[in-house]
Design a protein around this motif. Sequence first.
Motif, PDB file in Angstrom:
ATOM      1  N   ALA A  11       0.829  -1.206   0.000  1.00 39.07           N
ATOM      2  CA  ALA A  11       0.000   0.000   0.000  1.00 39.07           C
ATOM      3  C   ALA A  11       0.864   1.257   0.000  1.00 39.07           C
ATOM      4  O   ALA A  11       0.577   2.238  -0.696  1.00 39.07           O
ATOM      5  CB  ALA A  11      -0.931  -0.010   1.196  1.00 39.07           C
ATOM      6  N   VAL A  12       1.953   1.227   0.781  1.00 39.10           N
ATOM      7  CA  VAL A  12       2.856   2.384   0.839  1.00 39.10           C
ATOM      8  C   VAL A  12       3.535   2.598  -0.507  1.00 39.10           C
ATOM      9  O   VAL A  12       3.641   3.731  -1.001  1.00 39.10           O
ATOM     10  CB  VAL A  12       3.898   2.199   1.973  1.00 39.10           C
ATOM     11  CG1 VAL A  12       4.995   3.245   1.880  1.00 39.10           C
ATOM     12  CG2 VAL A  12       3.229   2.260   3.335  1.00 39.10           C
ATOM     13  N   VAL A  13       4.012   1.513  -1.119  1.00 36.61           N
ATOM     14  CA  VAL A  13       4.659   1.624  -2.429  1.00 36.61           C
ATOM     15  C   VAL A  13       3.675   2.150  -3.471  1.00 36.61           C
ATOM     16  O   VAL A  13       4.011   3.023  -4.283  1.00 36.61           O
ATOM     17  CB  VAL A  13       5.253   0.266  -2.854  1.00 36.61           C
ATOM     18  CG1 VAL A  13       5.692   0.287  -4.311  1.00 36.61           C
ATOM     19  CG2 VAL A  13       6.409  -0.116  -1.952  1.00 36.61           C
ATOM     20  N   ALA A  14       2.451   1.673  -3.446  1.00 33.88           N
ATOM     21  CA  ALA A  14       1.437   2.123  -4.402  1.00 33.88           C
ATOM     22  C   ALA A  14       1.105   3.600  -4.193  1.00 33.88           C
ATOM     23  O   ALA A  14       0.964   4.358  -5.168  1.00 33.88           O
ATOM     24  CB  ALA A  14       0.182   1.276  -4.279  1.00 33.88           C
ATOM     25  N   LEU A  16       3.059   5.958  -2.794  1.00 40.62           N
ATOM     26  CA  LEU A  16       4.205   6.768  -3.222  1.00 40.62           C
ATOM     27  C   LEU A  16       4.311   6.808  -4.746  1.00 40.62           C
ATOM     28  O   LEU A  16       4.598   7.861  -5.321  1.00 40.62           O
ATOM     29  CB  LEU A  16       5.497   6.233  -2.612  1.00 40.62           C
ATOM     30  CG  LEU A  16       5.658   6.447  -1.098  1.00 40.62           C
ATOM     31  CD1 LEU A  16       6.929   5.774  -0.613  1.00 40.62           C
ATOM     32  CD2 LEU A  16       5.644   7.917  -0.751  1.00 40.62           C
ATOM     33  N   GLY A  17       4.079   5.694  -5.393  1.00 37.21           N
ATOM     34  CA  GLY A  17       4.093   5.653  -6.862  1.00 37.21           C
ATOM     35  C   GLY A  17       3.017   6.548  -7.444  1.00 37.21           C
ATOM     36  O   GLY A  17       3.251   7.264  -8.429  1.00 37.21           O
ATOM     37  N   GLY A  18       1.845   6.535  -6.858  1.00 34.88           N
ATOM     38  CA  GLY A  18       0.746   7.398  -7.327  1.00 34.88           C
ATOM     39  C   GLY A  18       1.077   8.869  -7.177  1.00 34.88           C
ATOM     40  O   GLY A  18       0.776   9.679  -8.066  1.00 34.88           O
ATOM     41  N   ILE A  19       1.712   9.219  -6.056  1.00 30.66           N
ATOM     42  CA  ILE A  19       2.100  10.615  -5.837  1.00 30.66           C
ATOM     43  C   ILE A  19       3.152  11.050  -6.861  1.00 30.66           C
ATOM     44  O   ILE A  19       3.076  12.143  -7.427  1.00 30.66           O
ATOM     45  CB  ILE A  19       2.607  10.804  -4.394  1.00 30.66           C
ATOM     46  CG1 ILE A  19       1.432  10.648  -3.422  1.00 30.66           C
ATOM     47  CG2 ILE A  19       3.265  12.172  -4.233  1.00 30.66           C
ATOM     48  CD1 ILE A  19       1.849  10.595  -1.971  1.00 30.66           C
ATOM     49  N   ILE A  20       4.134  10.189  -7.112  1.00 29.57           N
ATOM     50  CA  ILE A  20       5.186  10.515  -8.081  1.00 29.57           C
ATOM     51  C   ILE A  20       4.595  10.685  -9.476  1.00 29.57           C
ATOM     52  O   ILE A  20       4.922  11.634 -10.194  1.00 29.57           O
ATOM     53  CB  ILE A  20       6.294   9.441  -8.064  1.00 29.57           C
ATOM     54  CG1 ILE A  20       7.059   9.528  -6.741  1.00 29.57           C
ATOM     55  CG2 ILE A  20       7.232   9.606  -9.246  1.00 29.57           C
ATOM     56  CD1 ILE A  20       8.015   8.375  -6.500  1.00 29.57           C
ATOM     57  N   VAL A  21       3.714   9.792  -9.886  1.00 27.40           N
ATOM     58  CA  VAL A  21       3.069   9.892 -11.197  1.00 27.40           C
ATOM     59  C   VAL A  21       2.241  11.171 -11.288  1.00 27.40           C
ATOM     60  O   VAL A  21       2.246  11.858 -12.311  1.00 27.40           O
ATOM     61  CB  VAL A  21       2.210   8.638 -11.479  1.00 27.40           C
ATOM     62  CG1 VAL A  21       1.318   8.849 -12.691  1.00 27.40           C
ATOM     63  CG2 VAL A  21       3.101   7.432 -11.671  1.00 27.40           C
ATOM     64  N   ALA A  22       1.537  11.524 -10.213  1.00 22.73           N
ATOM     65  CA  ALA A  22       0.727  12.747 -10.209  1.00 22.73           C
ATOM     66  C   ALA A  22       1.604  13.983 -10.381  1.00 22.73           C
ATOM     67  O   ALA A  22       1.259  14.912 -11.122  1.00 22.73           O
ATOM     68  CB  ALA A  22      -0.083  12.843  -8.922  1.00 22.73           C
ATOM     69  N   ILE A  23       2.755  14.021  -9.720  1.00 20.08           N
ATOM     70  CA  ILE A  23       3.668  15.157  -9.844  1.00 20.08           C
ATOM     71  C   ILE A  23       4.193  15.272 -11.272  1.00 20.08           C
ATOM     72  O   ILE A  23       4.248  16.373 -11.854  1.00 20.08           O
ATOM     73  CB  ILE A  23       4.828  15.033  -8.829  1.00 20.08           C
ATOM     74  CG1 ILE A  23       4.293  15.249  -7.409  1.00 20.08           C
ATOM     75  CG2 ILE A  23       5.934  16.032  -9.141  1.00 20.08           C
ATOM     76  CD1 ILE A  23       5.293  14.930  -6.319  1.00 20.08           C
ATOM     77  N   ILE A  24       4.569  14.152 -11.855  1.00 22.62           N
ATOM     78  CA  ILE A  24       5.066  14.162 -13.237  1.00 22.62           C
ATOM     79  C   ILE A  24       3.986  14.661 -14.191  1.00 22.62           C
ATOM     80  O   ILE A  24       4.242  15.485 -15.087  1.00 22.62           O
ATOM     81  CB  ILE A  24       5.568  12.760 -13.645  1.00 22.62           C
ATOM     82  CG1 ILE A  24       6.830  12.415 -12.851  1.00 22.62           C
ATOM     83  CG2 ILE A  24       5.838  12.689 -15.143  1.00 22.62           C
ATOM     84  CD1 ILE A  24       7.273  10.973 -12.996  1.00 22.62           C
ATOM     85  N   GLU A  25       2.774  14.184 -14.026  1.00 23.69           N
ATOM     86  CA  GLU A  25       1.668  14.611 -14.899  1.00 23.69           C
ATOM     87  C   GLU A  25       1.352  16.095 -14.723  1.00 23.69           C
ATOM     88  O   GLU A  25       1.043  16.783 -15.687  1.00 23.69           O
ATOM     89  CB  GLU A  25       0.417  13.772 -14.630  1.00 23.69           C
ATOM     90  CG  GLU A  25       0.490  12.371 -15.211  1.00 23.69           C
ATOM     91  CD  GLU A  25       0.650  12.380 -16.715  1.00 23.69           C
ATOM     92  OE1 GLU A  25      -0.052  13.146 -17.400  1.00 23.69           O
ATOM     93  OE2 GLU A  25       1.493  11.611 -17.207  1.00 23.69           O
ATOM     94  N   MET A  26       1.429  16.595 -13.494  1.00 21.23           N
ATOM     95  CA  MET A  26       1.157  18.016 -13.263  1.00 21.23           C
ATOM     96  C   MET A  26       2.199  18.880 -13.974  1.00 21.23           C
ATOM     97  O   MET A  26       1.866  19.932 -14.520  1.00 21.23           O
ATOM     98  CB  MET A  26       1.137  18.334 -11.767  1.00 21.23           C
ATOM     99  CG  MET A  26      -0.129  17.859 -11.100  1.00 21.23           C
ATOM    100  SD  MET A  26      -0.372  18.256  -9.352  1.00 21.23           S
ATOM    101  CE  MET A  26       1.106  18.966  -8.790  1.00 21.23           C
ATOM    102  N   ARG A  27       3.448  18.446 -13.992  1.00 20.35           N
ATOM    103  CA  ARG A  27       4.475  19.193 -14.712  1.00 20.35           C
ATOM    104  C   ARG A  27       4.169  19.236 -16.205  1.00 20.35           C
ATOM    105  O   ARG A  27       4.273  20.276 -16.846  1.00 20.35           O
ATOM    106  CB  ARG A  27       5.849  18.559 -14.513  1.00 20.35           C
ATOM    107  CG  ARG A  27       6.485  18.918 -13.228  1.00 20.35           C
ATOM    108  CD  ARG A  27       7.876  18.363 -13.209  1.00 20.35           C
ATOM    109  NE  ARG A  27       8.611  18.893 -12.088  1.00 20.35           N
ATOM    110  CZ  ARG A  27       9.813  18.503 -11.773  1.00 20.35           C
ATOM    111  NH1 ARG A  27      10.431  17.584 -12.499  1.00 20.35           N
ATOM    112  NH2 ARG A  27      10.431  19.026 -10.742  1.00 20.35           N
TER     113      ARG A  27
END
Length: 85
Positions: A11-14, A16-27
């Motif tokens: 759950a933690v890995v998922a 953190l992965g979701g947060i990283i993907v969201a940041i990349i998409e926002m950029r």
Amino acid sequence: MDAGLAVVFAAVVAALGGIIVAIIEMRNLAKENRKDHAIVQKRLDNLIDMVGKQGAKLTSHLDWHLTKEPSKDLKVKQVATRKKK
């Protein structure tokens, strides 16, 4: 590793992965948004120029109507002669 700890770790890995993907998409969206805004701004500038030119033409035409003498206008003469016939 027991099953409960594995579920928490997954759950933690998922998350953190979701947060990283969201940041990349926002950029990426921010870059695309700036590009779209630049295109719209350019088109609005063109529209403002076109409206300004038409406004100048209209003002010139209205000034002509205010300063001309009706008897010197060819169209007015033609309409007046048609009515007399």
